[in-house]
Motif scaffolding. Structure first.
Motif, PDB file in Angstrom:
ATOM      1  N   SER A   1       0.829  -1.209   0.000  1.00 30.58           N
ATOM      2  CA  SER A   1       0.000   0.000   0.000  1.00 30.58           C
ATOM      3  C   SER A   1       0.869   1.267   0.000  1.00 30.58           C
ATOM      4  N   LEU A   2       2.160   1.119   0.287  1.00 26.95           N
ATOM      5  CA  LEU A   2       3.069   2.275   0.252  1.00 26.95           C
ATOM      6  C   LEU A   2       3.309   2.693  -1.201  1.00 26.95           C
ATOM      7  N   THR A   3       3.271   3.984  -1.457  1.00 26.72           N
ATOM      8  CA  THR A   3       3.513   4.447  -2.840  1.00 26.72           C
ATOM      9  C   THR A   3       5.016   4.526  -3.143  1.00 26.72           C
TER      10      THR A   3
ATOM     11  N   ALA B   1       8.295   7.301   6.036  1.00 30.71           N
ATOM     12  CA  ALA B   1       6.906   6.819   6.000  1.00 30.71           C
ATOM     13  C   ALA B   1       6.675   5.934   7.224  1.00 30.71           C
TER      14      ALA B   1
ATOM     15  N   ARG C   1       4.116  15.870  11.038  1.00 32.08           N
ATOM     16  CA  ARG C   1       3.741  15.721   9.624  1.00 32.08           C
ATOM     17  C   ARG C   1       4.772  16.303   8.660  1.00 32.08           C
TER      18      ARG C   1
ATOM     19  N   PRO D   1       5.567  11.924   5.141  1.00 35.43           N
ATOM     20  CA  PRO D   1       4.789  12.184   3.933  1.00 35.43           C
ATOM     21  C   PRO D   1       3.696  11.147   3.695  1.00 35.43           C
ATOM     22  N   GLU D   2       3.860   9.972   4.335  1.00 37.50           N
ATOM     23  CA  GLU D   2       2.910   8.893   4.077  1.00 37.50           C
ATOM     24  C   GLU D   2       2.786   8.002   5.301  1.00 37.50           C
TER      25      GLU D   2
ATOM     26  N   SER E   1       0.644   4.275   6.467  1.00 34.87           N
ATOM     27  CA  SER E   1      -0.241   3.201   6.031  1.00 34.87           C
ATOM     28  C   SER E   1      -0.337   2.184   7.151  1.00 34.87           C
TER      29      SER E   1
ATOM     30  N   TYR F   1      -3.771  15.463   5.577  1.00 32.49           N
ATOM     31  CA  TYR F   1      -3.520  14.268   4.745  1.00 32.49           C
ATOM     32  C   TYR F   1      -4.757  13.900   3.935  1.00 32.49           C
TER      33      TYR F   1
ATOM     34  N   ARG G   1      -4.683   4.436   4.252  1.00 31.72           N
ATOM     35  CA  ARG G   1      -3.436   5.095   3.834  1.00 31.72           C
ATOM     36  C   ARG G   1      -3.640   6.606   3.892  1.00 31.72           C
TER      37      ARG G   1
ATOM     38  N   ILE H   1      -1.855  10.150   2.686  1.00 30.92           N
ATOM     39  CA  ILE H   1      -0.808  10.776   1.873  1.00 30.92           C
ATOM     40  C   ILE H   1      -0.855  12.274   2.165  1.00 30.92           C
ATOM     41  N   ARG H   2       0.276  12.792   2.603  1.00 31.44           N
ATOM     42  CA  ARG H   2       0.326  14.196   3.034  1.00 31.44           C
ATOM     43  C   ARG H   2      -0.030  15.129   1.881  1.00 31.44           C
TER      44      ARG H   2
END
Length: 258
Positions: free
Chosen positions: A26-28, A100, A121, A125-126, A128, A159, A184, A186-187
């Motif tokens: 799930s992490l980009t 992350a 924050r 940046p992310e 999950s 986010y 998830r 995402i900032r």
């Protein structure tokens, strides 16, 4: 050797490999090279993170788990932090680098993990992870819903939140009594607010403390001018306000105090 799940730490070890892989995937993987897993237990999620082109770190408060990870995950080497995530200073371990956050979070501290993430924050940046389903839904919910609340507004101010999938109790040892949910965060590109952030947090928390009342009544303790309280927004209940409207409400209160 295996690790015994400890009730006081809220441990429920994930035993389903496919779900562990889905959470890892799930992490980009964009905009950072470090990932920190909270509460790895016996490393079911860790091993999928280690396959990624990221530098994986884990943080674990349970000494038995730490010993297990040291023995079974030699490639983690000195990246096992044996401390409490809620008490650490991220810069001590990552300097100013972006990191992350991921994990199958202990239910009893999951909302505190989110608040700690919001405080940090600028560096996260992310995010999950797996929560009790009800908490995951609350974080992701939009205005107009009964479960939309403090956690929803404060998280979504900074986010973009996506509810990814639901996980049944049977994939854990011991199984919890409820379903879990993976989300998830995402900032947002602009993760600072155009208003006083302390005041924004206070407005949101005060409004939802009496969520059935209109803002005119729930924000009485903030000593607002009669003129401001005539504004139509004060006729609404907190769950009817979008994040953007809470920001605009904070701006009005800020100007009112001048």
């Amino acid at each position: 050797m295996s690790v015994r799940a400890k009730k006081h730490l809220g441990q429920h070890f994930l035993k389903d490999e496919l779900i562990a892989q889905q959470i890892a995937d799930s992490l980009t993987e964009t905009g950072y090279k470090n990932v920190l897993e909270i509460g790895p237990g016996m490393g079911v999620l860790t091993k999928y993170l280690l396959k990624k082109p990221l530098i994986t770190h884990v943080i674990e408060i349970d000494t038995e788990s730490v010993e297990y990870l040291q023995a079974h995950y030699l490639n983690l080497a000195n990246r096992i932090i044996s401390e409490d995530f809620l008490k650490i200073d991220l810069t001590e371990f990552f300097g100013e680098e972006q990191v992350a956050i991921i994990g199958n979070f202990p239910y009893n501290i999951s909302t505190q993990i989110v608040f700690k993430t919001l405080e940090n924050r600028h560096q996260i940046p992310e995010f999950s992870g797996m929560f009790q389903k009800e908490v995951a839904q609350r974080i992701a919910e939009k205005e107009g819903s009964k479960v939309y609340g403090i956690l929803s507004v404060l998280t979504q101010a900074f986010y973009d939140v996506e509810y990814l999938f639901t996980v049944p109790p049977t994939v854990f040892n011991p199984p919890p009594k409820v379903d879990s949910g993976v989300i998830r965060l995402i900032r947002k590109e602009n993760y600072t607010l155009p208003v006083n952030e302390k005041l924004f947090f206070r407005v949101v928390k005060t409004a939802f403390q009496q969520r059935r009342k209109t803002l005119r009544n729930s924000l009485k303790t903030m000593n607002l001018s009669d003129n401001l309280r005539e504004d139509s927004i004060f006729g609404k209940r907190p769950e009817q306000l979008s994040v953007q409207e809470f920001i605009s409400l904070t701006s009005k209160i800020e100007k009112d105090a001048v």
